[in-house]
Design a protein around this motif. Structure first.
Motif, mmCIF file in Angstrom:
data_model
loop_
_atom_site.group_PDB
_atom_site.id
_atom_site.type_symbol
_atom_site.label_atom_id
_atom_site.label_comp_id
_atom_site.label_asym_id
_atom_site.label_seq_id
_atom_site.Cartn_x
_atom_site.Cartn_y
_atom_site.Cartn_z
ATOM 1 N N GLU A 9 0.675 -1.220 0.012
ATOM 2 C CA GLU A 9 -0.057 0.063 -0.029
ATOM 3 C C GLU A 9 0.846 1.218 -0.058
ATOM 4 N N HIS A 10 0.643 1.959 -1.006
ATOM 5 C CA HIS A 10 1.510 3.343 -1.034
ATOM 6 C C HIS A 10 0.839 4.472 0.042
ATOM 7 N N ASP A 12 1.423 7.526 0.093
ATOM 8 C CA ASP A 12 0.929 8.756 -0.833
ATOM 9 C C ASP A 12 -0.502 8.536 -1.329
ATOM 10 N N GLN A 13 -1.172 9.560 -1.181
ATOM 11 C CA GLN A 13 -2.596 9.685 -1.533
ATOM 12 C C GLN A 13 -2.457 9.581 -3.130
ATOM 13 N N HIS A 14 -1.406 10.185 -3.959
ATOM 14 C CA HIS A 14 -1.720 10.074 -5.299
ATOM 15 C C HIS A 14 -0.079 9.805 -5.725
#
Length: 179
Positions: A9-10, A12-14
């Motif tokens: 899972e990143h 960062d949101q984007h």
């Protein structure tokens, strides 16, 4: 249906890059040690053995000396003698590198896969999640240019030249300007 899998899972949101299906990536564990460590050092935290639980136990072990640096911009300071087995897991592919941190999944977490089988019947598979990693800030391996920079202009110029050369090769070095 079967086989081992991990979830990344990143943070960062984007994120700058997202892998498509079929893109290969590698999880490397960089460890400050003189010898390879057995899996028991990564599964639980033995007392006096340093910080290794966040690395996880999948991935290739790469040993580093005290003076070696990680292949990231940020570095881990390994000055404390009690933390002699300190290290970091790094998720990498041809596009980028990102630090990865292992998290023990909750027993209530699962993965539900819905597959369309023969005769348009829907098959559902429920799998237990055993590995969850959180990916930190992505560090691109290729340069990323700002829109109005000289490097970006030079890159575009070379790209147009390459396109023109391919076009010339396709038409046997002759271009009809009437087309």
């Amino acid at each position: 249906k079967s086989g081992k899998f991990m979830i990344f899972e990143h943070i960062d949101q984007h994120p700058l890059f997202i892998n498509n299906f079929g893109m290969a990536s590698r999880l490397n564990r960089y460890i400050y040690s003189e010898k390879r460590l057995p899996l028991k050092y990564f599964k639980r935290q033995p007392t006096g053995m340093g910080m290794t639980r966040h690395i996880g136990y999948y991935g290739q072990q790469i040993l580093l000396q005290e003076e070696d640096k990680l292949p990231l911009i940020g570095q881990i300071m390994n000055n404390d003698k009690d933390k002699k087995y300190q290290g970091l897991a790094i998720f990498e592919n041809n596009l980028y590198r990102a630090p990865a941190c292992y998290h023990k999944p909750k027993p209530t977490d699962f993965l539900c896969i819905i597959h369309k089988g023969k005769n348009n019947e829907r098959l559902m598979y429920i799998r237990e999640i055993k590995q969850i990693y959180t990916l930190g800030q992505i560090e691109p391996k290729e340069p990323v240019y700002s829109p109005q920079s000289r490097d970006y202009g030079a890159f575009l110029k070379k790209r147009v030249q390459a396109f023109a050369l391919k076009l010339l090769e396709r038409y046997n070095n002759r271009i009809n300007f009437n087309e």
